[in-house]
Design a protein around this motif. Sequence first.
Motif, mmCIF file in Angstrom:
data_model
loop_
_atom_site.group_PDB
_atom_site.id
_atom_site.type_symbol
_atom_site.label_atom_id
_atom_site.label_comp_id
_atom_site.label_asym_id
_atom_site.label_seq_id
_atom_site.Cartn_x
_atom_site.Cartn_y
_atom_site.Cartn_z
ATOM 1 N N PHE A 241 9.955 8.154 4.851
ATOM 2 C CA PHE A 241 9.325 9.133 3.396
ATOM 3 C C PHE A 241 8.230 9.843 3.788
ATOM 4 N N ASN A 242 9.164 11.150 4.120
ATOM 5 C CA ASN A 242 8.227 12.387 3.789
ATOM 6 C C ASN A 242 8.141 13.599 3.718
ATOM 7 N N GLU A 243 8.247 13.126 2.261
ATOM 8 C CA GLU A 243 8.327 14.420 1.348
ATOM 9 C C GLU A 243 7.513 16.191 0.511
ATOM 10 N N ASN A 244 7.935 16.999 0.650
ATOM 11 C CA ASN A 244 6.591 17.832 -0.005
ATOM 12 C C ASN A 244 7.144 17.715 -1.327
ATOM 13 N N LEU A 245 6.549 17.364 -2.379
ATOM 14 C CA LEU A 245 7.023 17.065 -3.953
ATOM 15 C C LEU A 245 6.850 17.781 -4.648
ATOM 16 N N GLU A 246 8.155 18.121 -5.400
ATOM 17 C CA GLU A 246 8.133 18.461 -6.378
ATOM 18 C C GLU A 246 8.800 18.328 -7.579
ATOM 19 N N PRO A 247 8.026 18.997 -8.844
ATOM 20 C CA PRO A 247 7.082 19.527 -8.608
ATOM 21 C C PRO A 247 5.882 18.643 -7.990
ATOM 22 N N PRO A 248 4.438 19.066 -7.560
ATOM 23 C CA PRO A 248 3.855 18.025 -7.057
ATOM 24 C C PRO A 248 3.126 16.906 -7.741
ATOM 25 N N VAL A 249 2.352 15.817 -7.681
ATOM 26 C CA VAL A 249 2.077 14.764 -8.093
ATOM 27 C C VAL A 249 0.140 15.014 -8.295
ATOM 28 N N LYS A 250 -0.411 14.556 -9.652
ATOM 29 C CA LYS A 250 -2.061 14.516 -9.585
ATOM 30 C C LYS A 250 -2.075 14.316 -8.455
ATOM 31 N N ALA B 84 12.906 9.221 8.446
ATOM 32 C CA ALA B 84 13.056 10.293 8.086
ATOM 33 C C ALA B 84 11.813 10.718 9.177
ATOM 34 N N ASP B 85 11.071 10.323 9.580
ATOM 35 C CA ASP B 85 10.555 11.554 10.830
ATOM 36 C C ASP B 85 10.403 10.209 11.800
ATOM 37 N N GLY B 86 10.934 10.383 13.243
ATOM 38 C CA GLY B 86 10.467 9.341 14.374
ATOM 39 C C GLY B 86 11.667 8.091 14.287
ATOM 40 N N SER B 87 11.226 7.451 15.599
ATOM 41 C CA SER B 87 12.290 6.138 15.560
ATOM 42 C C SER B 87 11.807 4.779 15.303
ATOM 43 N N ASP B 88 12.396 4.067 14.435
ATOM 44 C CA ASP B 88 12.073 2.780 14.654
ATOM 45 C C ASP B 88 12.276 1.749 15.707
ATOM 46 N N ASP B 89 10.198 2.270 16.027
ATOM 47 C CA ASP B 89 9.883 1.528 17.430
ATOM 48 C C ASP B 89 8.671 1.000 17.551
ATOM 49 N N PRO B 90 8.374 -0.425 17.223
ATOM 50 C CA PRO B 90 9.958 -1.303 16.991
ATOM 51 C C PRO B 90 10.338 -1.844 15.860
ATOM 52 N N ALA B 91 11.527 -2.847 16.232
ATOM 53 C CA ALA B 91 12.179 -2.703 15.371
ATOM 54 C C ALA B 91 11.949 -3.702 13.712
ATOM 55 N N ALA B 92 11.539 -4.523 14.820
ATOM 56 C CA ALA B 92 10.629 -5.840 13.619
ATOM 57 C C ALA B 92 9.927 -5.548 12.465
ATOM 58 N N PRO B 93 9.922 -5.497 11.580
ATOM 59 C CA PRO B 93 9.163 -5.762 10.209
ATOM 60 C C PRO B 93 8.262 -6.609 10.643
ATOM 61 N N PHE B 94 7.913 -6.303 10.017
ATOM 62 C CA PHE B 94 5.517 -6.781 9.922
ATOM 63 C C PHE B 94 5.649 -8.206 8.777
ATOM 64 N N ILE B 95 6.509 -9.135 9.231
ATOM 65 C CA ILE B 95 5.958 -10.409 8.395
ATOM 66 C C ILE B 95 5.118 -11.390 9.095
ATOM 67 N N THR B 96 4.189 -10.994 8.662
ATOM 68 C CA THR B 96 3.114 -11.535 9.328
ATOM 69 C C THR B 96 1.459 -11.363 8.544
ATOM 70 N N SER B 97 0.684 -11.523 9.330
ATOM 71 C CA SER B 97 -0.844 -11.615 8.759
ATOM 72 C C SER B 97 -1.405 -10.309 9.085
ATOM 73 N N GLY B 98 -2.034 -9.665 8.395
ATOM 74 C CA GLY B 98 -3.057 -8.613 8.313
ATOM 75 C C GLY B 98 -4.023 -8.021 7.596
ATOM 76 N N HIS B 99 -4.844 -6.921 7.437
ATOM 77 C CA HIS B 99 -5.762 -6.945 6.619
ATOM 78 C C HIS B 99 -5.410 -5.549 6.134
ATOM 79 N N CYS B 100 -5.867 -4.676 4.836
ATOM 80 C CA CYS B 100 -5.894 -3.855 3.791
ATOM 81 C C CYS B 100 -6.428 -2.800 4.962
ATOM 82 N N VAL B 101 -6.542 -1.691 5.199
ATOM 83 C CA VAL B 101 -6.922 -0.826 5.184
ATOM 84 C C VAL B 101 -7.143 0.505 4.334
#
Length: 232
Positions: A102-111, A159-176
Amino acid sequence: TDFTFQPGFGIATETGGQFQFEQPAAGTAIFSASRKTSKLLQLRDGERLHLEVDLPQAGGADSFPVLAFIPETNDTGSLSGYGVAKSSSDLLLTKGINRYFFNENLEPPVKQENIRLGLILTARQGRVEIETEVRDLDLDGAVIYRQTAVDTAAADVMADGSDDPAAPFITSGHCVLYLYQDFEAASPEDPYRAYYDNLVIHAAPAPPNAAPVIASVLPAAYANFLPATTAL
């Protein structure tokens, strides 16, 4: 663990109980980040991971605070994972650099200030449901915006670009936490900024009898407890 493309550029500081990113105009689109490595998060099938953080202050249309879940094996600089990026005018749900559900210019803007930004990931039957919430802290945390997307095992239309790699990230990771500056020569910000507060991570319980984690030990080995410039 801090990340930057240029040594010393845009490294966050802890000030007044907040985690603050500030960047001078770099003349190009660029970002810096900090990866919370003290806890390894698990996104498993049939479970939900919910990240949320307050934004007491942020920049304008070209300052993008980003809250993300980045898999353990992926580099922070790749942005390869799930994230929500928001400026005063735009909102994106990301899977990587130039890969946006998703990549949108929000109308009306959100604070953009005194809000709580949320990223909710639900792994269900081999796919990941992605949801973002924007809550207004001036309205007792009322939800003022919500957007969703789904990452399936197939190559999804984005919305932009290609889904590559297509597989979802069902894995371990970190908050960034990131600050991305979308530099515009005609109207640079001074500085580009994102101030974070009250990071909370809601995750499924850890397995029983997990080993304790000793992390964020201060001061570093052989370091002064206070900077040498501290006045007494």
